[in-house]
Design a protein around this motif. Sequence first.
Motif, PDB file in Angstrom:
ATOM      1  N   UNK A 322     -25.891  -0.850 -75.614  1.00  0.00           N
ATOM      2  CA  UNK A 322     -25.671  -2.041 -76.439  1.00  0.00           C
ATOM      3  C   UNK A 322     -26.020  -1.655 -77.868  1.00  0.00           C
ATOM      4  N   UNK A 323     -25.034  -1.215 -78.607  1.00  0.00           N
ATOM      5  CA  UNK A 323     -25.291  -0.521 -79.869  1.00  0.00           C
ATOM      6  C   UNK A 323     -25.570  -1.446 -81.044  1.00  0.00           C
ATOM      7  N   UNK A 324     -26.113  -0.845 -82.083  1.00  0.00           N
ATOM      8  CA  UNK A 324     -26.119  -1.423 -83.413  1.00  0.00           C
ATOM      9  C   UNK A 324     -25.169  -0.594 -84.255  1.00  0.00           C
ATOM     10  N   UNK A 325     -24.323  -1.232 -85.005  1.00  0.00           N
ATOM     11  CA  UNK A 325     -23.375  -0.502 -85.835  1.00  0.00           C
ATOM     12  C   UNK A 325     -24.118   0.384 -86.824  1.00  0.00           C
ATOM     13  N   UNK A 326     -23.660   1.620 -86.954  1.00  0.00           N
ATOM     14  CA  UNK A 326     -24.323   2.562 -87.854  1.00  0.00           C
ATOM     15  C   UNK A 326     -24.380   2.025 -89.281  1.00  0.00           C
ATOM     16  N   UNK A 327     -23.295   1.402 -89.716  1.00  0.00           N
ATOM     17  CA  UNK A 327     -23.259   0.863 -91.082  1.00  0.00           C
ATOM     18  C   UNK A 327     -24.295  -0.244 -91.262  1.00  0.00           C
ATOM     19  N   UNK A 328     -24.515  -1.050 -90.226  1.00  0.00           N
ATOM     20  CA  UNK A 328     -25.506  -2.122 -90.314  1.00  0.00           C
ATOM     21  C   UNK A 328     -26.921  -1.549 -90.382  1.00  0.00           C
ATOM     22  N   UNK A 329     -27.154  -0.478 -89.635  1.00  0.00           N
ATOM     23  CA  UNK A 329     -28.470   0.165 -89.644  1.00  0.00           C
ATOM     24  C   UNK A 329     -28.782   0.709 -91.032  1.00  0.00           C
ATOM     25  N   UNK A 330     -27.861   1.479 -91.583  1.00  0.00           N
ATOM     26  CA  UNK A 330     -28.111   2.077 -92.897  1.00  0.00           C
ATOM     27  C   UNK A 330     -28.213   1.015 -93.990  1.00  0.00           C
ATOM     28  N   UNK A 331     -27.401  -0.031 -93.898  1.00  0.00           N
ATOM     29  CA  UNK A 331     -27.451  -1.094 -94.907  1.00  0.00           C
ATOM     30  C   UNK A 331     -28.791  -1.809 -94.879  1.00  0.00           C
ATOM     31  N   UNK A 332     -29.301  -2.076 -93.691  1.00  0.00           N
ATOM     32  CA  UNK A 332     -30.584  -2.771 -93.587  1.00  0.00           C
ATOM     33  C   UNK A 332     -31.721  -1.897 -94.109  1.00  0.00           C
ATOM     34  N   UNK A 333     -31.712  -0.613 -93.785  1.00  0.00           N
ATOM     35  CA  UNK A 333     -32.756   0.281 -94.279  1.00  0.00           C
ATOM     36  C   UNK A 333     -32.745   0.317 -95.808  1.00  0.00           C
ATOM     37  N   UNK A 334     -31.560   0.388 -96.394  1.00  0.00           N
ATOM     38  CA  UNK A 334     -31.462   0.406 -97.856  1.00  0.00           C
ATOM     39  C   UNK A 334     -31.921  -0.913 -98.470  1.00  0.00           C
ATOM     40  N   UNK A 335     -31.583  -2.002 -97.820  1.00  0.00           N
ATOM     41  CA  UNK A 335     -31.980  -3.316 -98.333  1.00  0.00           C
ATOM     42  C   UNK A 335     -33.497  -3.447 -98.377  1.00  0.00           C
ATOM     43  N   UNK A 336     -34.153  -3.088 -97.285  1.00  0.00           N
ATOM     44  CA  UNK A 336     -35.610  -3.181 -97.227  1.00  0.00           C
ATOM     45  C   UNK A 336     -36.246  -2.224 -98.237  1.00  0.00           C
ATOM     46  N   UNK A 337     -35.667  -1.037 -98.349  1.00  0.00           N
ATOM     47  CA  UNK A 337     -36.191  -0.041 -99.283  1.00  0.00           C
ATOM     48  C   UNK A 337     -36.077  -0.547-100.724  1.00  0.00           C
ATOM     49  N   UNK A 338     -34.944  -1.131-101.051  1.00  0.00           N
ATOM     50  CA  UNK A 338     -34.753  -1.691-102.400  1.00  0.00           C
ATOM     51  C   UNK A 338     -35.804  -2.762-102.697  1.00  0.00           C
ATOM     52  N   UNK A 339     -36.025  -3.647-101.736  1.00  0.00           N
ATOM     53  CA  UNK A 339     -37.006  -4.721-101.929  1.00  0.00           C
ATOM     54  C   UNK A 339     -38.411  -4.148-102.136  1.00  0.00           C
ATOM     55  N   UNK A 340     -38.732  -3.112-101.396  1.00  0.00           N
ATOM     56  CA  UNK A 340     -40.024  -2.471-101.555  1.00  0.00           C
ATOM     57  C   UNK A 340     -40.190  -1.845-102.942  1.00  0.00           C
ATOM     58  N   UNK A 341     -39.169  -1.146-103.401  1.00  0.00           N
ATOM     59  CA  UNK A 341     -39.269  -0.482-104.702  1.00  0.00           C
ATOM     60  C   UNK A 341     -39.377  -1.474-105.848  1.00  0.00           C
ATOM     61  N   UNK A 342     -38.806  -2.661-105.699  1.00  0.00           N
ATOM     62  CA  UNK A 342     -38.956  -3.685-106.732  1.00  0.00           C
ATOM     63  C   UNK A 342     -40.432  -3.999-106.963  1.00  0.00           C
ATOM     64  N   UNK A 343     -41.224  -3.931-105.918  1.00  0.00           N
ATOM     65  CA  UNK A 343     -42.649  -4.242-106.035  1.00  0.00           C
ATOM     66  C   UNK A 343     -43.514  -3.101-106.527  1.00  0.00           C
ATOM     67  N   UNK A 344     -42.903  -1.957-106.839  1.00  0.00           N
ATOM     68  CA  UNK A 344     -43.685  -0.805-107.290  1.00  0.00           C
ATOM     69  C   UNK A 344     -43.773  -0.682-108.798  1.00  0.00           C
ATOM     70  N   UNK A 345     -43.083  -1.535-109.546  1.00  0.00           N
ATOM     71  CA  UNK A 345     -43.080  -1.524-111.019  1.00  0.00           C
ATOM     72  C   UNK A 345     -42.319  -0.343-111.601  1.00  0.00           C
ATOM     73  N   UNK A 346     -41.601   0.399-110.767  1.00  0.00           N
ATOM     74  CA  UNK A 346     -40.846   1.557-111.283  1.00  0.00           C
ATOM     75  C   UNK A 346     -39.571   1.080-111.962  1.00  0.00           C
TER      76      UNK A 346
END
Length: 346
Positions: A322-346
Amino acid sequence: MTGAADRRQQRTWSMFGDVRRRPTPYEVVTGRFHYHFRRDPVPFEMSPEWTLNKWYLTHREGSPLQVDDWEGFRDPAKLTYRDYVALQHDREIYLDALVDRYEENGSAAAQAPGRSDSGRSDPGWVDTLRTLFVPLRFPLHVLQMVGLYVGQMAPSSYITNCAHFQAADEMRRIQRIAYWTRVLADAHGDDLARTATARRAWEDGPAWQPLRQTLEHLLIAYDWGEAFAGLNLAVKPAVDTLVNEMFGRLAEANGDRFLAELCTEFGRDARRSQDWTQALTGYAIERRPDLAGVLDDWVTKWRPRADEGVEALAELFAAAPRPLAAADVTARVREVHDEFLVGTSI
């Protein structure tokens, strides 16, 4: 006589400077423990030509990541060793109960979706665990080792403690994965628990090679600032989301409730890592705004490598029963990563 009187007026916390208050227990057992930082002429009381002195002068004092005073940084959680042990003791009691419950109901041997007539797990899900879950101990060990290196090289014990607690969290994750691998092997064959099985996927599996290459390069990022940025700003946030969130979702979709709950528990540790990382970058940039560019350069270097590792492993998510689409996996990882970096003041 005046000098003697002055000495008698000193308090045991005078090493913290003119703080005009009693230090907290956290500060007392953490502050100014690194006697070997910015000592003249070399960090350690050995020959200036000693290899270790040269190493620290090059990769710590010589790092672009510098501020005038690192001792002002504080862990948002303000964890001491005692606090950390007490916190994780309670969490381990919870996990032990969780493991006991799922072992008793035979979770490793049987699950609802795709269950065969024999009551054993869908062989397709077992294959997914063999190629995606079982090898996780290799990359997570690298995250642990780099975390320990960051702690060893850090210019303040306030930073060292954070990095070492993070490394301990990685070992906790590794141990739980290794234990459940053994449980799976008892249900589905000893091959699952053999080191060769995990090593074969890690060293030869095409989906693992981009992340493996990234992590091997991270192990030789000797500048303490780059090691911190490469690990905590680029690679670890991506791997944490992939493992803790997305693999948890995949397990849930395939009826493996235990692994879904286990991944949720790992997410607690990851959030603590993100909190101190954001606090440290904010502290550094507040004192030297130009460090935003230094840190951004390192993120620009390491994040694409982390993304490549995620993209390759996402294909294994797409191959599950019962798969997760590869594109959905990578998109979610990038989304969370982006949100995290916003909080780093970089």
